[in-house]
Design an enzyme around this catalytic site. Sequence first.
Site, PDB file in Angstrom:
ATOM      1  N   SER A 268      35.779  47.776  43.345  1.00 36.10           N
ATOM      2  CA  SER A 268      37.078  47.200  43.669  1.00 36.10           C
ATOM      3  C   SER A 268      38.068  48.340  43.853  1.00 36.10           C
ATOM      4  CB  SER A 268      37.554  46.304  42.526  1.00 36.10           C
ATOM      5  OG  SER A 268      37.856  47.115  41.405  1.00 36.10           O
ATOM      6  N   LYS A 269      39.296  47.979  44.169  1.00 39.77           N
ATOM      7  CA  LYS A 269      40.347  48.991  44.329  1.00 39.77           C
ATOM      8  C   LYS A 269      40.489  49.806  43.039  1.00 39.77           C
ATOM      9  CE  LYS A 269      43.568  47.163  47.701  1.00 39.77           C
ATOM     10  NZ  LYS A 269      43.697  45.728  47.673  1.00 39.77           N
ATOM     11  N   ARG A 270      40.222  49.138  41.930  1.00 39.02           N
ATOM     12  CA  ARG A 270      40.448  49.756  40.628  1.00 39.02           C
ATOM     13  C   ARG A 270      39.471  50.910  40.357  1.00 39.02           C
ATOM     14  NH1 ARG A 270      38.257  49.153  36.376  1.00 39.02           N
ATOM     15  NH2 ARG A 270      36.953  47.466  37.150  1.00 39.02           N
ATOM     16  N   GLY A 272      37.276  52.339  42.745  1.00 38.07           N
ATOM     17  CA  GLY A 272      36.767  53.080  43.898  1.00 38.07           C
ATOM     18  C   GLY A 272      37.586  52.810  45.138  1.00 38.07           C
TER      19      GLY A 272
END
Length: 497
Positions: A268-270, A272
Amino acid sequence: MTNQITAPFSTATGKDIRVRFCPSPTGTPHVGLVRTALFNWAYARHTGGTFIFRIEDTDRSRVTDEYIAAAIDTLKWLGLNWDEGPEVGGPHGPYLQSQRLDIYAEWAARFIEQGDAYYCYCAPEELEARREAQKESGQAPGYDGKCRSISETDLARYQSEGREPVIRMRMPEGSTTFTDVIRGDCTFDHNFVPDFVLVRADGSPLYTLAVAVDDVLMEVTHILRGEDLLSSTPRQIRVYQAMGVKEADYPLFAHLPFVMGADNAKLSKRNGETSIAWYREQGFLPEALCNYLALLGWSPGDDRENLTLAELTELFTIERVNSNPARFDMKKLEAINGDKIRALTIDKFLEWSLPFLLKSKVISGTEAEIAVVKSALPIIQERIIKLSEIPPMLNFLFVKDFSVAEDEVSKISDEASQKILVTTLSKVEGLDTWNTKEIEEVLRGALIDEMGLKPRVAFSAIRIAVTGSHISPPLFESLELLGKERSLARIKAAISK
Ligand code: GLU
């Protein structure tokens, strides 16, 4: 449209393979989405089948034209060409679900007529209260079937209250079992698959209705998609049944494993970089991204990691898709990207490089500049892993008022560095031919052989003086490209500092 309803298409296997990529563009394209597109495309190309691209935009509060355009643009950039879909059309269009609303409405009406679906007047607050009660008594939360049979009096009351009903699919008792090509037999007990909404009170269709209707009408034979959609499968199968599709004609399902980040949580954005736009900006080549994403959950059967798109399509089978989650590894992607860059012809490399040099304003795009870029590219091709590294590396060739960056100046102002620069100047000043070979010979002789310096020490000072940075293309080639006059001027300026 009615003729499509009376004669649902068969999706029997043994027919030509038809796969689909059908995003709901509610954001910018991300890694997981592109991996799904790639697997469908590769399977279609491997089998000589058809790759359908369908836009699932029934929820126009979340899907925007801009996101649709981004999805289309991303597939084009990746080179994943589609046989049916937006822009190219096809025999089962339109391929935007928002343009097919009448088809879904007609099917929903037919399900009601057949008794497969019913109008449900339960208000959201009532549903919520009953769900709470279910939870408290330890039952699985879900629709309790209240409106499966409505008394005349209740119906009259709801209507007089002006309630607009949703349309709900009736789930029979029992269970649904299907064989997932990747996961094997999957069984869903209907106690956990409550009657579900097909059409909202405002008349708009839900995903489950639209996706299942379209997969049947578009004669889709294989559904390759993310594992997160596994649990929606029994509902889709229920729609096929209501449409009168025979079990042997259902599309085959293949649910692809999750892509995980380095911390083993879903990527996810969190944890990667998920945005395809980011990979483009960084200068990953589409072929590298496709190559790497193919390895996320699939393998060619040997330890090969560098595959061309042609090799990928030749080798791609669903049987080689792994059911275990795949871990995203940026280092591996970078290594593949570096390999792909090195494999480019200089003309192709130039084509990829120019937008980066123009965007960062290193060059303005004149013919003379492009000629210099072209002569410089061979010496950096071995050294970079991403195209975004090119502008800072070649900037020294184009910069107008050259000066060494503040933080680098201190590295060449000590006595030892100054001595190196003075010696360098005296040795190269007299050179008649200014080329890599001559420059290298004379400098190695003077600095390494005579002065006994380590190459890293000796050449680093010169590198900073002429390119402004300790990271640059190979030194002697850089000096040749820069030309004698500018090289000498920069060395002199570094000495007087
Ligand atoms: N439109 C769905 C999504 O983007 C995919 C549907 C499917 O593959 O079945 O999640």
